[in-house]
Design a protein around this motif. Structure first.
Motif, PDB file in Angstrom:
ATOM      1  N   ARG A  11      -7.014  -0.018  -2.161  1.00  0.00           N
ATOM      2  CA  ARG A  11      -6.635   1.191  -1.429  1.00  0.00           C
ATOM      3  C   ARG A  11      -5.157   1.517  -1.569  1.00  0.00           C
ATOM      4  O   ARG A  11      -4.756   2.649  -1.333  1.00  0.00           O
ATOM      5  CB  ARG A  11      -6.976   1.050   0.047  1.00  0.00           C
ATOM      6  CG  ARG A  11      -8.446   1.270   0.318  1.00  0.00           C
ATOM      7  CD  ARG A  11      -8.704   1.201   1.778  1.00  0.00           C
ATOM      8  NE  ARG A  11     -10.134   1.109   2.043  1.00  0.00           N
ATOM      9  CZ  ARG A  11     -10.634   0.726   3.202  1.00  0.00           C
ATOM     10  NH1 ARG A  11      -9.825   0.403   4.192  1.00  0.00           N
ATOM     11  NH2 ARG A  11     -11.927   0.669   3.381  1.00  0.00           N
ATOM     12  N   THR A  12      -4.357   0.552  -1.938  1.00  0.00           N
ATOM     13  CA  THR A  12      -2.938   0.866  -2.132  1.00  0.00           C
ATOM     14  C   THR A  12      -2.747   1.805  -3.323  1.00  0.00           C
ATOM     15  O   THR A  12      -1.679   2.360  -3.514  1.00  0.00           O
ATOM     16  CB  THR A  12      -2.100  -0.405  -2.328  1.00  0.00           C
ATOM     17  OG1 THR A  12      -2.588  -1.096  -3.463  1.00  0.00           O
ATOM     18  CG2 THR A  12      -2.176  -1.313  -1.129  1.00  0.00           C
TER      19      THR A  12
ATOM     20  N   MET B 200       6.857   9.120  14.021  1.00  0.00           N
ATOM     21  CA  MET B 200       7.852   8.948  12.955  1.00  0.00           C
ATOM     22  C   MET B 200       8.354  10.308  12.475  1.00  0.00           C
ATOM     23  O   MET B 200       7.636  11.295  12.524  1.00  0.00           O
ATOM     24  CB  MET B 200       7.221   8.248  11.746  1.00  0.00           C
ATOM     25  CG  MET B 200       6.682   6.881  12.023  1.00  0.00           C
ATOM     26  SD  MET B 200       6.013   6.222  10.489  1.00  0.00           S
ATOM     27  CE  MET B 200       5.094   4.833  11.137  1.00  0.00           C
TER      28      MET B 200
ATOM     29  N   PHE C 262       6.654   5.648   4.506  1.00  0.00           N
ATOM     30  CA  PHE C 262       5.787   4.595   5.042  1.00  0.00           C
ATOM     31  C   PHE C 262       5.034   3.766   3.983  1.00  0.00           C
ATOM     32  O   PHE C 262       5.126   2.535   3.987  1.00  0.00           O
ATOM     33  CB  PHE C 262       4.819   5.225   6.046  1.00  0.00           C
ATOM     34  CG  PHE C 262       3.990   4.241   6.799  1.00  0.00           C
ATOM     35  CD1 PHE C 262       4.517   3.547   7.872  1.00  0.00           C
ATOM     36  CD2 PHE C 262       2.674   3.981   6.419  1.00  0.00           C
ATOM     37  CE1 PHE C 262       3.749   2.627   8.571  1.00  0.00           C
ATOM     38  CE2 PHE C 262       1.905   3.065   7.122  1.00  0.00           C
ATOM     39  CZ  PHE C 262       2.440   2.390   8.191  1.00  0.00           C
ATOM     40  N   PRO C 263       4.326   4.416   3.041  1.00  0.00           N
ATOM     41  CA  PRO C 263       3.604   3.606   2.047  1.00  0.00           C
ATOM     42  C   PRO C 263       4.553   2.736   1.205  1.00  0.00           C
ATOM     43  O   PRO C 263       4.191   1.631   0.834  1.00  0.00           O
ATOM     44  CB  PRO C 263       2.915   4.651   1.167  1.00  0.00           C
ATOM     45  CG  PRO C 263       2.837   5.867   1.989  1.00  0.00           C
ATOM     46  CD  PRO C 263       4.063   5.857   2.855  1.00  0.00           C
ATOM     47  N   LEU C 264       5.740   3.234   0.967  1.00  0.00           N
ATOM     48  CA  LEU C 264       6.704   2.445   0.168  1.00  0.00           C
ATOM     49  C   LEU C 264       7.152   1.222   0.954  1.00  0.00           C
ATOM     50  O   LEU C 264       7.266   0.124   0.420  1.00  0.00           O
ATOM     51  CB  LEU C 264       7.925   3.296  -0.190  1.00  0.00           C
ATOM     52  CG  LEU C 264       7.661   4.529  -1.047  1.00  0.00           C
ATOM     53  CD1 LEU C 264       8.959   5.285  -1.288  1.00  0.00           C
ATOM     54  CD2 LEU C 264       7.016   4.142  -2.370  1.00  0.00           C
ATOM     55  N   ARG C 265       7.429   1.453   2.249  1.00  0.00           N
ATOM     56  CA  ARG C 265       7.868   0.333   3.080  1.00  0.00           C
ATOM     57  C   ARG C 265       6.789  -0.731   3.180  1.00  0.00           C
ATOM     58  O   ARG C 265       7.071  -1.921   3.208  1.00  0.00           O
ATOM     59  CB  ARG C 265       8.212   0.837   4.487  1.00  0.00           C
ATOM     60  CG  ARG C 265       9.695   1.073   4.684  1.00  0.00           C
ATOM     61  CD  ARG C 265       9.969   1.675   6.044  1.00  0.00           C
ATOM     62  NE  ARG C 265       9.441   0.858   7.124  1.00  0.00           N
ATOM     63  CZ  ARG C 265       8.995   1.347   8.280  1.00  0.00           C
ATOM     64  NH1 ARG C 265       8.999   2.639   8.499  1.00  0.00           N
ATOM     65  NH2 ARG C 265       8.553   0.562   9.211  1.00  0.00           N
ATOM     66  N   MET C 266       5.539  -0.280   3.238  1.00  0.00           N
ATOM     67  CA  MET C 266       4.450  -1.237   3.408  1.00  0.00           C
ATOM     68  C   MET C 266       4.116  -1.979   2.125  1.00  0.00           C
ATOM     69  O   MET C 266       3.756  -3.143   2.174  1.00  0.00           O
ATOM     70  CB  MET C 266       3.179  -0.506   3.888  1.00  0.00           C
ATOM     71  CG  MET C 266       3.270   0.125   5.241  1.00  0.00           C
ATOM     72  SD  MET C 266       3.709  -1.010   6.552  1.00  0.00           S
ATOM     73  CE  MET C 266       2.211  -1.887   6.810  1.00  0.00           C
ATOM     74  N   PHE C 267       4.205  -1.315   0.999  1.00  0.00           N
ATOM     75  CA  PHE C 267       3.616  -1.904  -0.199  1.00  0.00           C
ATOM     76  C   PHE C 267       4.583  -2.137  -1.348  1.00  0.00           C
ATOM     77  O   PHE C 267       4.172  -2.527  -2.422  1.00  0.00           O
ATOM     78  CB  PHE C 267       2.445  -1.049  -0.678  1.00  0.00           C
ATOM     79  CG  PHE C 267       1.366  -0.940   0.346  1.00  0.00           C
ATOM     80  CD1 PHE C 267       0.635  -2.064   0.711  1.00  0.00           C
ATOM     81  CD2 PHE C 267       1.108   0.251   0.994  1.00  0.00           C
ATOM     82  CE1 PHE C 267      -0.338  -1.996   1.672  1.00  0.00           C
ATOM     83  CE2 PHE C 267       0.132   0.333   1.970  1.00  0.00           C
ATOM     84  CZ  PHE C 267      -0.595  -0.789   2.301  1.00  0.00           C
ATOM     85  N   THR C 268       5.865  -1.844  -1.169  1.00  0.00           N
ATOM     86  CA  THR C 268       6.779  -2.157  -2.251  1.00  0.00           C
ATOM     87  C   THR C 268       7.932  -2.970  -1.671  1.00  0.00           C
ATOM     88  O   THR C 268       8.085  -3.054  -0.461  1.00  0.00           O
ATOM     89  CB  THR C 268       7.369  -0.883  -2.899  1.00  0.00           C
ATOM     90  OG1 THR C 268       8.251  -0.274  -1.946  1.00  0.00           O
ATOM     91  CG2 THR C 268       6.290   0.095  -3.289  1.00  0.00           C
ATOM     92  N   ASN C 269       8.697  -3.559  -2.563  1.00  0.00           N
ATOM     93  CA  ASN C 269       9.862  -4.299  -2.081  1.00  0.00           C
ATOM     94  C   ASN C 269      11.152  -3.570  -2.436  1.00  0.00           C
ATOM     95  O   ASN C 269      12.201  -4.185  -2.609  1.00  0.00           O
ATOM     96  CB  ASN C 269       9.866  -5.712  -2.668  1.00  0.00           C
ATOM     97  CG  ASN C 269       8.738  -6.532  -2.079  1.00  0.00           C
ATOM     98  OD1 ASN C 269       8.509  -6.502  -0.869  1.00  0.00           O
ATOM     99  ND2 ASN C 269       8.012  -7.225  -2.932  1.00  0.00           N
TER     100      ASN C 269
ATOM    101  N   ARG D 178       3.306  12.276   1.403  1.00  0.00           N
ATOM    102  CA  ARG D 178       3.017  10.889   1.757  1.00  0.00           C
ATOM    103  C   ARG D 178       1.887  10.324   0.893  1.00  0.00           C
ATOM    104  O   ARG D 178       1.915   9.160   0.492  1.00  0.00           O
ATOM    105  CB  ARG D 178       2.625  10.791   3.236  1.00  0.00           C
ATOM    106  CG  ARG D 178       2.432   9.365   3.710  1.00  0.00           C
ATOM    107  CD  ARG D 178       2.057   9.300   5.170  1.00  0.00           C
ATOM    108  NE  ARG D 178       0.722   9.849   5.420  1.00  0.00           N
ATOM    109  CZ  ARG D 178       0.166   9.954   6.623  1.00  0.00           C
ATOM    110  NH1 ARG D 178       0.839   9.569   7.685  1.00  0.00           N
ATOM    111  NH2 ARG D 178      -1.036  10.463   6.764  1.00  0.00           N
TER     112      ARG D 178
END
Ligand SMILES: Nc1ncnc2c1ncn2[C@@H]1O[C@H](COP(=O)(O)OP(=O)(O)OP(=O)(O)O)[C@@H](O)[C@H]1O
Ligand SMILES: [Mg+2]
Lengths: 254, 245
Positions: free
Chosen positions: A77-78, A93, A101-108, A150
């Motif tokens: 799903r990512t 937010m 948000f998706p970047l914060r959750m799934f990338t470093n 997003r």
């Protein structure tokens, strides 16, 4: 490419989807149309794994998604972006935080990198200068565009849109349709769009699947749909007066 | 039947909460945010209520002690016992079920009806963990709230008893130390931790599984308050039976 094979789904003994086979193609806008209650949203939710199919399979580029465990599904799903009918922005937010948000959750990525990417996509949807606004402080059309930003910020391979332009004025609706199509082409995304709106069909109907009574009643392109003799399709397409007139004009012209 | 179903659903939800964890750095921020909203945001009302309830408890006891054989210091003793054992942990938790509980239910519930929870799930996030786990963690600081409530309750009792002219300061302080049983404090804080968990999870359940629209969010908050109170009171009964008798 998303492959759907013999998909069945029912609720409380009542079958909503009665065996659907279809292939959603990469780099194209794949539309799903059909009457209210025909099972479009259920179909989409099955593809996303929010509903478990009763029977059949869904494959994402050959990966058997519907047979995956919850964890494996989360992994895949990512790579999915989803535009919900109401936007579904996180209302606690700001615009920038929502898109980030998706970047914060799934990338470093570092904060600076994330910011750059966020501004890049916000620019892409023509929404610069609204970073610090809350979703409640912007208009419905702007919310939709933030939601698109997003959905695409983490460069998804698959993009799903449930009625992207319901509740919008025709002009904004067209802008959003075109945006979805351009993004699809630019990034070679497999895009699935549910719509009621015949204008969208005209604008971006590269591939169209028509659902009726839980079955795939017809498939084709926007060129085909205005020439087909299939009665179930023409009944649906020409139920609006505007399109009836277009049809009459067309028939005269030929 | 539906109750059994709900209870089952509640425990399955808890399993999900402790399932796949959200990214650490994100989670940390969420926990601080919840501490701020749930705990800090309640300090004012808790302090206010505790002080005045302590005061009333002291006055009531004093007014009912007209037998000259009973020492005046009993006012402090009685106030201390009722505040530590019940008023601070239980009464304040019922208030919190109204304040924090409905806030949790309505905030999660409105995320449900506007598809924000679906949005989290579709992104591949464990929404139960993302939304509920930080609340449980934040509520771990709830014993501090109750400790402050106990302190202020007794301060209220002191103020009312001494300045109301019922007892002298010395009498009060003597009574306060009468027959102090340390285990009563342990009992009160075991209760508090359980209550904290209930206050975080039962309202979350009502929000997470709600159906409908904005109107139902309001209904869900009310139902949530009722059920959270019921669960608190039953837990209070069971734990008291187990630990004190
Ligand atoms: N969670 C559910 N539980 C039970 N039945 C459901 C559920 N979701 C959908 N259905 C049923 O499935 C059928 C198809 O619903 P669906 O939402 O897919 O329609 P739709 O084609 O998206 O309609 P619309 O265009 O109005 O959004 C409806 O009869 C609906 O009652
Ligand atoms: Mg629908």
């Amino acid at each position: 490419m998303i492959q759907v094979k013999n998909l069945h789904k029912g609720f409380n003994g009542q079958e909503v989807l009665k065996g659907i086979d279809y292939q959603f193609e990469r780099g194209k806008t794949n539309l799903i149309i059909g009457q209210s209650g025909s099972g479009k949203s259920v179909f989409l939710k099955c593809m996303l794994g929010l509903f478990k199919p009763d029977q059949g399979a869904i494959e994402y580029d050959g990966k058997p998604y519907s047979n995956f465990s919850d964890e494996e599904q989360r992994e895949l799903r990512t790579e999915i972006g989803m535009l919900f009918q109401g936007g579904a922005l996180f209302d606690s937010m700001t615009v920038e935080e929502n898109v980030m948000f998706p970047l914060r959750m799934f990338t470093n990525q570092k904060r600076g990198e994330m910011r750059d990417r966020v501004h890049e996509v916000l620019k892409r949807v023509n929404l610069e200068g609204n970073d610090t606004k809350m979703p409640s402080e912007i208009s419905g059309g702007m919310q939709k565009r933030v939601a698109i930003a997003r959905a695409i910020v983490n460069k998804p391979k698959y993009l799903f849109c449930d009625e992207p332009n319901s509740g919008l004025d025709p002009q904004t609706a067209t802008i959003i349709d075109n945006l979805i199509q351009q993004l699809t082409h630019e990034n070679e995304i497999t895009t699935v769009v549910i719509t009621h709106d015949m204008n969208s069909v005209l604008e971006i109907g590269e591939r169209i699947a028509f659902l009726k009574d839980g079955l795939l009643a017809w498939k084709g392109t926007k060129e085909d749909i205005f020439h087909t003799q299939d009665k179930t399709v023409t009944d649906f397409v020409y139920s609006s007066n505007l399109f009836k007139k277009v049809r009459e004009a067309q028939l005269k012209g030929h | 039947m539906t109750y059994l179903y709900s209870i089952g659903e509640y425990f399955i939800m808890l399993k999900g909460v402790f399932g796949r964890m959200t990214k650490g750095s994100v989670l940390r921020n969420l926990i601080f945010k919840e501490i701020n909203e749930l705990i800090m945001g309640s300090m004012g009302i808790v302090s206010f209520l505790s002080f005045f309830i302590g005061a009333v408890v002291a006055i009531q006891t004093a007014l009912n002690l007209n037998n000259p054989l009973i020492p005046k210091s009993l006012v402090a003793f009685a106030a201390r016992q009722s505040i530590i054992l019940e008023f601070a942990p239980t009464f304040i938790s019922i208030i919190m079920a109204g304040k924090v509980g409905s806030f949790i239910t309505s905030s999660i519930g409105s995320m449900r009806v506007t598809e924000q929870i679906d949005a989290l799930e579709v992104m591949g996030i464990n929404s139960k963990n993302y939304l509920i786990f930080p609340k449980i963690m934040a509520m771990l600081t709830y014993p501090f709230v109750i400790a402050i409530s106990m302190f202020l309750g007794i301060a209220g009792a002191y103020t009312a008893a001494v300045f109301g002219g019922f007892v002298t300061s010395d009498q009060f302080l003597t009574g306060l130390q009468d027959d102090f049983i340390g285990f009563h404090l342990v009992y009160a804080f075991i209760k508090t931790i359980l209550f904290a968990f209930i206050l975080a999870t039962v309202p979350s359940y009502h929000g997470y599984f709600m159906k409908g629209g904005a109107l139902e969010v309001g209904e869900a908050s009310t139902t949530s308050f009722v059920w959270t109170s019921v669960v608190l009171i039953i837990t209070n009964y069971v734990i008291t039976q187990l630990l004190l008798s």
